[in-house]
Design a protein around this motif. Sequence first.
Motif, PDB file in Angstrom:
ATOM      1  N   TYR A  82       0.832  -1.205   0.000  1.00 13.09           N
ATOM      2  CA  TYR A  82       0.000   0.000   0.000  1.00 13.09           C
ATOM      3  C   TYR A  82       0.869   1.257   0.000  1.00 13.09           C
ATOM      4  CZ  TYR A  82      -3.360  -3.455   1.719  1.00 13.09           C
ATOM      5  OH  TYR A  82      -4.144  -4.575   1.870  1.00 13.09           O
ATOM      6  N   ASN A  83       0.305   2.356  -0.513  1.00 11.13           N
ATOM      7  CA  ASN A  83       0.929   3.654  -0.289  1.00 11.13           C
ATOM      8  C   ASN A  83       0.949   3.935   1.205  1.00 11.13           C
ATOM      9  OD1 ASN A  83       1.107   4.035  -3.045  1.00 11.13           O
ATOM     10  ND2 ASN A  83      -0.795   5.218  -3.171  1.00 11.13           N
ATOM     11  N   ALA A  84       1.971   4.660   1.659  1.00  8.55           N
ATOM     12  CA  ALA A  84       2.085   4.881   3.099  1.00  8.55           C
ATOM     13  C   ALA A  84       2.774   6.210   3.387  1.00  8.55           C
ATOM     14  CB  ALA A  84       2.871   3.740   3.752  1.00  8.55           C
ATOM     15  N   THR A  85       2.480   6.761   4.550  1.00  7.45           N
ATOM     16  CA  THR A  85       3.209   7.904   5.110  1.00  7.45           C
ATOM     17  C   THR A  85       3.258   7.700   6.626  1.00  7.45           C
ATOM     18  OG1 THR A  85       1.258   9.275   5.532  1.00  7.45           O
ATOM     19  CG2 THR A  85       2.267   9.484   3.351  1.00  7.45           C
ATOM     20  N   ILE A  86       4.129   8.446   7.299  1.00  3.40           N
ATOM     21  CA  ILE A  86       4.190   8.437   8.761  1.00  3.40           C
ATOM     22  C   ILE A  86       3.995   9.866   9.262  1.00  3.40           C
ATOM     23  CG2 ILE A  86       5.582   7.989  10.820  1.00  3.40           C
ATOM     24  CD1 ILE A  86       4.753   5.430   9.440  1.00  3.40           C
ATOM     25  N   HIS A  87       3.067  10.031  10.212  1.00  4.09           N
ATOM     26  CA  HIS A  87       2.816  11.328  10.852  1.00  4.09           C
ATOM     27  C   HIS A  87       3.344  11.284  12.276  1.00  4.09           C
ATOM     28  CE1 HIS A  87       0.939  14.834  12.483  1.00  4.09           C
ATOM     29  NE2 HIS A  87      -0.008  14.181  13.136  1.00  4.09           N
ATOM     30  N   TRP A  88       4.035  12.334  12.666  1.00  7.70           N
ATOM     31  CA  TRP A  88       4.616  12.442  14.012  1.00  7.70           C
ATOM     32  C   TRP A  88       3.648  13.294  14.833  1.00  7.70           C
ATOM     33  CZ3 TRP A  88       8.429   9.033  13.776  1.00  7.70           C
ATOM     34  CH2 TRP A  88       8.907   8.719  12.502  1.00  7.70           C
ATOM     35  N   HIS A  89       2.664  12.615  15.403  1.00  5.59           N
ATOM     36  CA  HIS A  89       1.477  13.261  15.947  1.00  5.59           C
ATOM     37  C   HIS A  89       1.830  14.177  17.115  1.00  5.59           C
ATOM     38  CE1 HIS A  89      -2.991  13.183  16.794  1.00  5.59           C
ATOM     39  NE2 HIS A  89      -2.507  13.741  17.889  1.00  5.59           N
ATOM     40  N   GLY A  90       1.558  15.477  16.941  1.00  8.29           N
ATOM     41  CA  GLY A  90       1.790  16.455  17.994  1.00  8.29           C
ATOM     42  C   GLY A  90       3.104  17.199  17.889  1.00  8.29           C
ATOM     43  N   ILE A  91       4.025  16.723  17.043  1.00  8.16           N
ATOM     44  CA  ILE A  91       5.283  17.449  16.849  1.00  8.16           C
ATOM     45  C   ILE A  91       4.978  18.764  16.111  1.00  8.16           C
ATOM     46  CG2 ILE A  91       7.471  17.440  15.587  1.00  8.16           C
ATOM     47  CD1 ILE A  91       7.629  15.731  18.043  1.00  8.16           C
ATOM     48  N   ARG A  92       5.522  19.859  16.628  1.00  3.47           N
ATOM     49  CA  ARG A  92       5.221  21.164  16.046  1.00  3.47           C
ATOM     50  C   ARG A  92       5.734  21.307  14.601  1.00  3.47           C
ATOM     51  NH1 ARG A  92       4.144  25.968  18.410  1.00  3.47           N
ATOM     52  NH2 ARG A  92       3.733  26.392  16.218  1.00  3.47           N
ATOM     53  N   GLN A  93       6.820  20.615  14.263  1.00  7.92           N
ATOM     54  CA  GLN A  93       7.382  20.705  12.897  1.00  7.92           C
ATOM     55  C   GLN A  93       7.623  22.157  12.492  1.00  7.92           C
ATOM     56  OE1 GLN A  93       8.515  18.223  11.391  1.00  7.92           O
ATOM     57  NE2 GLN A  93       7.319  16.397  11.907  1.00  7.92           N
ATOM     58  N   MET A  94       8.369  22.882  13.316  1.00 11.74           N
ATOM     59  CA  MET A  94       8.632  24.283  13.028  1.00 11.74           C
ATOM     60  C   MET A  94       9.451  24.426  11.749  1.00 11.74           C
ATOM     61  SD  MET A  94       6.975  25.767  15.428  1.00 11.74           S
ATOM     62  CE  MET A  94       7.486  27.465  15.187  1.00 11.74           C
ATOM     63  N   ARG A  95       8.799  24.932  10.704  1.00 17.15           N
ATOM     64  CA  ARG A  95       9.384  25.170   9.373  1.00 17.15           C
ATOM     65  C   ARG A  95       9.711  23.873   8.636  1.00 17.15           C
ATOM     66  NH1 ARG A  95      14.279  27.204   9.809  1.00 17.15           N
ATOM     67  NH2 ARG A  95      14.236  27.962   7.661  1.00 17.15           N
ATOM     68  N   THR A  96       9.349  22.722   9.216  1.00 17.81           N
ATOM     69  CA  THR A  96       9.670  21.430   8.576  1.00 17.81           C
ATOM     70  C   THR A  96       8.386  20.689   8.209  1.00 17.81           C
ATOM     71  OG1 THR A  96       9.910  20.446  10.786  1.00 17.81           O
ATOM     72  CG2 THR A  96      11.932  21.160   9.682  1.00 17.81           C
ATOM     73  N   GLY A  97       7.431  21.413   7.640  1.00 16.26           N
ATOM     74  CA  GLY A  97       6.153  20.800   7.277  1.00 16.26           C
ATOM     75  C   GLY A  97       6.281  19.611   6.349  1.00 16.26           C
TER      76      GLY A  97
END
Length: 574
Positions: A82-97
Amino acid sequence: MEALRNVTRAIALSLFMLLMASSVSLADPQTHYHEFVLQATPVKRLCSTQNAITVNGMFPGPTVEVNNGDTLVVKVINKCQYNATIHWHGIRQMRTGWADGPEFVTQCPIRPGDSYTYRFTVQGQEGTLWWHAHSSWLRATVYGALIIHPKEGSSYPFSTPKRETTLILGEWWNANPIDVIRQAIQTGAAPNNSDAYTINSQPGDLYNCSSQDTVVVPIDSGETNLIRVINAALNQELFLTVANHKLTVVGADASYVKPFTTNVLMLGPGQTTDVLITGDQPPSRYYIAGSPYQSAQNAPFDNTTTTAILEYKSAPCSAKCQSIKPVMPPIPVVNDTNTAMTFTQSFRSPRKVEVPTQIDDNLFITVGLGLNKCPPNFPSSRCQGPNGTRFTSSMNNVSFVLPSNFSLLQAHHQSIPGVFTKDFPANPPVQFDYTGNVSRSLFQPVTGTKVYKLKFGSRVQIVLQDTNIVTSENHPIHLHGYDFYIIAEGFGNFDPKKDTAKFNLVDPPLRNTAAVPVNGWSVIRFVADNPGVWLMHCHLDVHISWGLATAFLVENGIGTMETIEEPPPDLPVC
């Protein structure tokens, strides 16, 4: 003699400099490298074996541990079908969207056989978060804990616990979860319910073929332990109770909270809660029970209970405890909204916080379900919702449609036209009695890929209003890229003339997922200080599959530190 003193001073100075260097190196942020391999793995639960998608063959997946300030570099290799991605739930990701992870929002999916490396720094967050797949229903089995410890040399704002244990609540299907949601989308009906709830992927000994693998949580008499609780369930808010023991809540969503004591936790999918538990009962075995909080009337659900066992390791118990049947705690009734609301309204920040008071963007967003009329060219087999309809959902009457040729962030960054529009409404197109008897004419939303544009630095307030379209329900609303203050919540229709008096602008809790009360509302505030495109959606995955989502396009500010980074060279293409 003077020469000897000089040598002594030089040695002492060298030792001091060495100690200083070592202490600095210990305090320096670290970079942690991981490799996640997505693959099909035989997993046996409830007497049968399913080929589940896992990370590195583990279920739950590996726990990732960092310190506040550290950087994570995670190469994800997709060896599943399957197609897949990973989300880092709750990490602010400042400028690293580009590292946020939701499919077709911040990236195109990682295709089978391909890989992508997520790179980001954890800034100003401590506590418990988690990571999970953000592509179709892969997160049914693709998830794990993300634990953020204080910086080296810092400590918890409470006494250091003797032990730490992570408990991840989940759901299990005796089926392929991807097939479950595909069937629901095909037929227009609600998806089949899960067959069990789980703790650390184990159903517990109240289910068939599950006793020997029930999770055991150790404790000793007199010690205080930290338990990190994560609700990774796909479609169910869950209560958690421990027989004969009280829980002191000290953190949620990687933010510390003013400690409070409770008998019951309630977590919506996506939420985390850190609690202290003390071994103050007679040494024995006590059930830790996870049970459903079901707020939607007449909606079918899995009415079962998952268990782990709190087991004393003290000498009087250790030899004979294995044969003792654990004590069962009182289980809240499934529709105990009062208990759920009492719990969520107990959260406060530990001290006075800076809540935005002047508001630049004031949004009122209705959330809820809907029913689409059966299209003329559809056979009845594709319209198996109520009275021959198809289930849908929306925010402000817009049912969100993900793009398929580009991600939203890519389209924004490269100015690619035709992928989305910037006309998500700041208010419902029609005002109505949101929690009363709703006219059937309001049941069918419009579809679109509509985002809402925010200037960098904008101070934002959002009223999230549940609706009684089809049925009212508690909706866990998650905002990517941001934490927000929940300044108030209540039942009924939000009334700005009366309900603003309830706003807590002193010490509201900082969260990334708000449980909007059934037949009620929540008010959140944040400052748009992170440029990019950020999804806001219901974390009941069936609802996002039906369109209960929108996205915020936060423009770049001035200078490098207010501008999103350039996309990485290995960013997947659609």
